[in-house]
Scaffold this motif. Structure first.
Motif, PDB file in Angstrom:
ATOM      1  N   LEU A 132       0.817  -1.216   0.000  1.00  0.00           N
ATOM      2  CA  LEU A 132       0.000   0.000   0.000  1.00  0.00           C
ATOM      3  C   LEU A 132       0.852   1.268   0.000  1.00  0.00           C
ATOM      4  CD1 LEU A 132      -2.636  -1.154   2.645  1.00  0.00           C
ATOM      5  CD2 LEU A 132      -2.991  -0.916   0.176  1.00  0.00           C
ATOM      6  N   ASN A 133       2.097   1.145   0.393  1.00  0.00           N
ATOM      7  CA  ASN A 133       2.921   2.366   0.472  1.00  0.00           C
ATOM      8  C   ASN A 133       4.302   2.180  -0.162  1.00  0.00           C
ATOM      9  OD1 ASN A 133       3.559   0.569   2.541  1.00  0.00           O
ATOM     10  ND2 ASN A 133       4.094   2.157   3.994  1.00  0.00           N
TER      11      ASN A 133
ATOM     12  N   LEU B 197       8.507   6.652  -1.187  1.00  0.00           N
ATOM     13  CA  LEU B 197       9.042   7.378  -0.024  1.00  0.00           C
ATOM     14  C   LEU B 197       8.095   8.497   0.410  1.00  0.00           C
ATOM     15  CD1 LEU B 197      12.857   7.408  -0.812  1.00  0.00           C
ATOM     16  CD2 LEU B 197      11.569   5.908   0.708  1.00  0.00           C
ATOM     17  N   HIS B 198       7.004   8.617  -0.309  1.00  0.00           N
ATOM     18  CA  HIS B 198       5.919   9.518   0.070  1.00  0.00           C
ATOM     19  C   HIS B 198       5.167   8.920   1.253  1.00  0.00           C
ATOM     20  CE1 HIS B 198       3.565  12.881  -1.401  1.00  0.00           C
ATOM     21  NE2 HIS B 198       2.467  12.216  -1.176  1.00  0.00           N
ATOM     22  N   ASP B 199       4.886   7.649   1.156  1.00  0.00           N
ATOM     23  CA  ASP B 199       4.041   6.996   2.154  1.00  0.00           C
ATOM     24  C   ASP B 199       4.807   6.051   3.073  1.00  0.00           C
ATOM     25  OD1 ASP B 199       1.549   8.154   1.470  1.00  0.00           O
ATOM     26  OD2 ASP B 199       1.472   6.892  -0.313  1.00  0.00           O
TER      27      ASP B 199
ATOM     28  N   LYS C 137       7.509   6.106   5.553  1.00  0.00           N
ATOM     29  CA  LYS C 137       8.014   7.317   6.198  1.00  0.00           C
ATOM     30  C   LYS C 137       9.350   7.115   6.885  1.00  0.00           C
ATOM     31  CE  LYS C 137       3.640   9.144   6.009  1.00  0.00           C
ATOM     32  NZ  LYS C 137       3.035  10.433   5.938  1.00  0.00           N
ATOM     33  N   VAL C 138      10.395   7.540   6.209  1.00  0.00           N
ATOM     34  CA  VAL C 138      11.695   7.572   6.873  1.00  0.00           C
ATOM     35  C   VAL C 138      11.810   8.909   7.598  1.00  0.00           C
ATOM     36  CG1 VAL C 138      12.821   6.038   5.236  1.00  0.00           C
ATOM     37  CG2 VAL C 138      12.846   8.466   4.810  1.00  0.00           C
TER      38      VAL C 138
END
Lengths: 293, 774
Positions: free
Chosen positions: B690-691, B694-696, B698-699
């Motif tokens: 689902l992610n 690197l937008h979703d 989260k580093v």
């Protein structure tokens, strides 16, 4: 991640831009900062035949302020310009805060304030304070101009009233009332680069006594398909002396009004709870700030 | 050379690769363009588990600009970093086992055409039930089998028993038993996997440029999959934008680039999108752990019982190694006289888990350090006191036969506690503010090659003449960790010159001499040993020439600061270059070659199959240590945890480049802080991520960066070359438990599941409130 092929236009004047959007119609997309548009093009969510780059149109850019009248912000003004504008910081603090939270430094240097509203993401940063500050949008076309409140411009997730041939050219912000202050905040996992789980802005006006609330607007973002203006919070607080009990009641009412969904970023329950937390905090901050004015 | 009076080792010099990277001039694989180069793309499965019934790529092949299409059947040889469990293929054959697995690849004249061609490849699938949870996978194994050769959906399981833990528990005064769950995280290195292959049909030679940490292991896997001898393949490593274990084995990009290049006779480059990096993963194993620790009445650990179910994803990868590491990691950095580990690594229909910075240590460390914190509270002593009491000392040998030649772990604990004011703050801060302590350690190199050979792990060749100066050859991969710089520093130290004078030729299997790769925090130690040996050969020759020139004996000479001088008559001195000049003019180019093999332990004989429990995984020539005190602010209304300050102290032996060590420590902390609080790959019920951006995913950003106060404690391992140990994986270990312990100190809740998100914190606070009301 290739874009579909399109023809690229770069009008230099507003007239040229209106002519192009009128002629090319819904086969065209307006390119402002491109920070959202390029992503949806890459994801092939849309495949426009034409891109009309309005970055070269000076009339759509810049921040103008006249004392007593308010500010006009060109739709193609970069978020970084809004963020670093002394007048925005001085008069429209919530907008200054929201502009500073949008994306990254690089994104803010490209993204525009008009694009943020036209993209109409429910989680967008700047529509929330703009609606709170009673911004009106200016929509122009070859045929003429119309103005309407921003809350009537954004219809829902990625939907606006913008018709074929029309361009959003600017925002008109009224002069802030005396003894008023606005504040913005968001909830997200990190302290930067967030897609907000909830955001909120408050604009609060005090009576001369410095205690009684004369006027108030509270707008929530990311908890409804478009910026959600609280009806209940002003009903509870306007005409009343500011106090923690009433604020608690107002915060709970705001949480009740929110219509959040559960998604990858947060659950609906958490979002609703955070609406109450933000409302409490922002009302207090805005009240404290308004007393200082 | 066991003198600690170093001039080049211990110098904080800028990285050799630093300026080019800062200026944006470093050449990464994706920057490279060769004449006639084609672009490769991989078609990926939309199912997490399915049979491939048919692949029709005729339409793709007919698209103008498409040069070739390949499918898995063209290269069905199985590869794997661990040869005993190798079960991966370049592209899926008959079956896909995770969403995003490659099923075909295209080469075209440009990337756009290649992308368009992917959409023209028609694949017919027969979907199979998807298993995403390791416990469901084991339970439903009879009905759904992910690999034919694993009837129970388990890659491997093992039990290790040392001493008599049951008896020991019976005599314990304090026993604590808990469960912990860690999350599914990815390395999030900046540079996606990229590979450029150039096959020459005339000579039959293949050259491959790849963003890899293991040129040697990649070399071997290419040889297997392409059915080409290794000496026909050359692997070169351009600048690498991070690996952290994720590039610690070959990728489909390598195989597809090579196969497509061989098929088309043109160079082919394959660069992953970020979504493909997530789809192919090889990140940290989610671990479902049960741990039981028993202490005697005085607080000494008597026994540890550890049970771990590792969610391995679709293929073997580094899995068996990671599994045994988790078992091995309970034996240090505290004395554990009796221990049992039951571990199993389970297949699921998720992108495969693999090696990730501090592999196998992070998960059990989280459990153990949190439990010791809790046990200290049970006994009524400070966690610091309990950890100091049990901490290992130099010369310790664990029941599992791990030998620690040297440690300053206690000094690490002392330093962080003193500098942070831990004892004054712990348990005394206002609600919402907390402080936590944790320790950790990691290996500095491994005991064996994965394919069970006794060959040296690293070979260094030093070449010296008037024209080229000092050139150090070694096929080690600098993936940003800084091995080129520290190799130059150590070579300069050994030769008596300046680090600026040493040219390093690395990252190339043809130009460099043998090296196993950048993993297991092995390179500083291993290359240091080989450098010492190579430099000695050079010095022996130069000393003779210098002695002749100075009129003294060679064994009375020293070399330092680019000069030879007599230790007895300091005025008898001569510049180093002059001696090199004379040697070159009379004999010619001078070379020295050094090898490093890890010290062998008794009781292991690979030829007879006799080995200690756990195949010796976890054994290392020496170990690095770290301790951290972390301070947090918890927003009790939003549940957000903010790490405010990290006080770290590390024992990395002699720091070769202290500035580099600081970078490793700070990077380690941020890397792991993300996993503690933010990072998690999320999937839907069909196994679709689902992610995958690197937008979703989260580093932590610069805004999450806490104040970091790190100390390199005075340390020197007398058994190690230049006294060195690791520093890139030890400091990863204490961060998660130190945060969890700090959160407990702040709000009185112990989190046993990662990441510690605001929603979890808020829920836990509510439950706590409810409980307190009752």
């Amino acid at each position: 991640m290739y874009l579909n092929h399109f023809e690229y236009y770069a009008p230099r004047t507003a007239g040229e831009a209106f002519e192009l959007v009128g002629r090319l119609g819904d086969q065209a997309k307006v390119l402002a900062g491109g920070t959202d548009l390029m992503l949806i093009l890459k994801e092939k969510l849309i495949k426009p035949q034409y891109l009309i780059d309005i970055n070269g149109v000076k009339e759509f850019q810049g921040i103008a302020y006249a004392a007593g009248k308010g500010a006009v912000i060109g739709a193609a003004t970069k978020i970084s310009e809004v963020e670093h504008s002394a007048i925005i910081r001085d008069k429209y603090f919530a907008l200054y805060q929201a502009a500073g939270e949008l994306g990254s430094v690089q994104v803010r240097a490209m993204a525009t304030i008009g694009g943020n509203s036209c993209h109409a993401s429910p989680a967008a940063e700047t529509p929330t304070p703009l609606v709170t500050l009673r911004a009106r949008v200016v929509i122009k076309s070859a045929a003429g101009e119309r103005q309407l409140p921003l809350e009537d411009f954004i219809l829902g997730n990625r939907k606006t009233v913008l018709g074929v041939g029309e361009i959003l050219t600017g925002f008109i912000l009224p002069e802030p009332a005396p003894r008023s202050a606005s504040r913005y905040a968001y909830i997200g996992l990190r302290n930067a680069m967030e897609i907000d789980a909830v955001n909120m802005a408050v604009n609060l006006v005090l009576e001369d006594d410095g205690r009684t609330i004369k006027d108030l607007r509270l707008v929530m973002g990311s908890v409804a398909p478009r910026p959600l203006i609280s009806a209940e919070v002003p009903a509870i607080l306007v005409g009343q002396e500011f106090g923690s009990e009433l604020v608690g009641k107002a915060a709970a009412a705001a949480a009740g009004e929110a219509r959040p969904i559960s998604d990858i970023r947060a659950s609906a329950e958490y979002r609703r709870e955070m609406v109450a937390v933000l409302a409490r905090r922002l009302l207090q901050e805005a009240f404290d700030a308004a007393r200082e004015v | 050379m066991n003198s600690r009076n170093f001039s080049q080792v211990g110098r904080s010099v800028p990285r050799i690769d630093g300026p080019a990277k800062v200026k944006g001039e470093a050449i990464y694989t994706d920057d490279m363009v060769l004449p006639r180069m084609a672009y490769g793309k991989i078609k990926r499965s939309p199912y997490a588990h399915a049979l491939i019934k048919k692949i029709d790529y005729s339409k793709a092949l007919a698209l103008p600009g498409v040069l070739a299409v390949i499918t898995g059947e063209e290269a069905p040889n199985k590869w794997g970093i661990v040869p005993q469990t190798a079960n991966e293929v370049a592209l899926a054959v008959h079956k896909v086992r995770f969403h995003g697995e490659g099923v075909a690849a295209v080469a075209a004249i440009d990337e756009e055409t290649a992308e368009a061609a992917l959409n023209l490849i028609e694949v017919e699938y027969e979907p199979l039930p998807v298993l995403l949870d390791p416990f469901a996978s084991m339970k439903r194994a009879k009905e759904v089998r992910i690999h034919e050769e694993a009837p129970d959906n388990i890659l491997h399981q093992a039990e290790q028993l040392f001493g008599d833990p049951d008896k020991a528990f019976a005599g314990c005064a304090y026993i604590l038993e808990k469960e912990f769950h860690t999350s599914y995280v990815n390395h999030a290195f900046l540079e996606p996997h990229t590979s450029l292959a150039s096959y020459d049909p005339q000579s039959g030679q293949l050259q491959l440029w790849s963003s890899t940490q293991v040129p040697h292991y990649l070399h071997r896997q290419l040889s297997i999959v392409l059915e080409m001898p290794m000496n026909r393949i050359r692997v070169t490593v351009p600048a690498v934008g991070g690996g952290f274990g994720g590039k610690g084995e070959a990728s489909s990009a390598d195989f597809c680039a090579a196969l497509l290049s061989r098929k088309t006779g043109r160079p082919v480059r394959v660069t992953y999108e970020r979504s493909e990096v997530f789809a192919t993963n090889k990140g940290r194993h989610p671990c479902h752990m049960k741990m039981k620790i028993g202490l005697d009445k005085d607080g000494y650990i008597q026994a540890v019982d550890f049970d771990n179910t590792l969610d391995g994803g679709a293929y073997a990868g580094w899995g068996i190694v990671v599994m045994f590491y988790t078992a091995s990691m309970i034996h240090l950095p505290y004395r554990v006289p009796n221990a049992r580990a039951r571990v199993r690594r389970v297949y699921t229909n998720k992108p495969t888990c693999g090696a990730m910075r501090g592999l196998g240590g992070v998960q059990p460390r989280y459990a153990m350090e949190c439990m010791l914190d809790e046990l200290a509270e049970m006994i009524g002593v400070s966690p610091y006191e309990l950890k100091m009491k049990n901490a290992v000392e130099s010369g310790y040998r664990s029941v599992s036969n791990l030998h620690v030649p040297h440690t300053e772990f206690k000094k690490c604990l002392q330093t962080v506690v003193d500098k942070s004011g831990y004892l004054e703050k712990h348990g005394k801060l206002p609600f919402g503010k907390g402080i936590g302590l944790a320790g950790g350690y990691y290996i500095s190199g491994t005991a064996y090659t994965l394919y069970l050979s006794y060959k040296p792990h690293t070979t260094v060749l030093i070449r010296l003449d008037t024209e080229g100066g000092v050139t150090l050859h070694c096929a080690a991969a600098d993936i940003g960790q800084g091995c080129n710089t520290v190799m130059a520093q150590m070579a300069a130290e050994a030769l008596g010159v300046r680090y600026e004078d040493v040219h390093v030729v690395s990252g190339d299997t043809e130009l460099g001499t043998f090296d196993l790769g950048s993993f297991a925090s092995r390179l500083t130690y291993a290359s240091g040993a080989a450098i010492k040996e190579a430099a000695k050969q050079i010095n022996d020759k130069l000393f003779e020439v210098a002695a002749g020139m100075l009129g003294c004996r060679a064994d009375q000479l020293e070399v330092k600061n680019c000069r030879f001088y007599s230790t007895f008559e300091p005025d008898k001195t001569i510049p180093w270059e002059k001696v090199v000049d004379v040697y070159t003019n009379t004999v010619g180019t001078l070379t020295g070659i050094g090898h490093f093999s890890p010290p062998r332990l008794k009781g292991i004989d690979l030829s007879r199959g006799a080995r200690v429990q756990g195949a010796n995984i976890g054994h290392s020539p020496t170990f690095g240590f770290s301790a951290q005190v972390i301070e947090v602010d918890v927003d009790v209304e939003t549940g957000k945890v903010r790490v405010v300050k990290v006080t770290e102290a590390g024992d990395c032996g002699q720091a070769v480049n202290p500035m580099s060590v600081e970078g490793q420590v700070e990077g380690s902390i941020m890397f792991t802080l993300g996993q503690a609080l933010y990072e998690e790959m999320k999937m839907d019920a069909d196994g679709r991520m689902l992610n995958p951006s690197l937008h979703d995913y989260k580093v932590p950003t610069a805004m999450e960066l806490p104040e970091i106060d790190s100390t390199i404690v005075e340390s020197y391992d007398p058994t190690a070359p230049f006294g060195v140990k690791e520093s890139g994986e030890g400091p990863v270990q204490p961060t998660i438990p130190a945060i969890a312990n700090a959160v407990y100190d702040a709000i009185g809740v112990r989190f046993t599941e990662l990441p510690i998100t605001p929603e979890k914190v808020l829920k836990a606070l509510k439950e706590k409130k409810e409980k307190e009301k009752q």
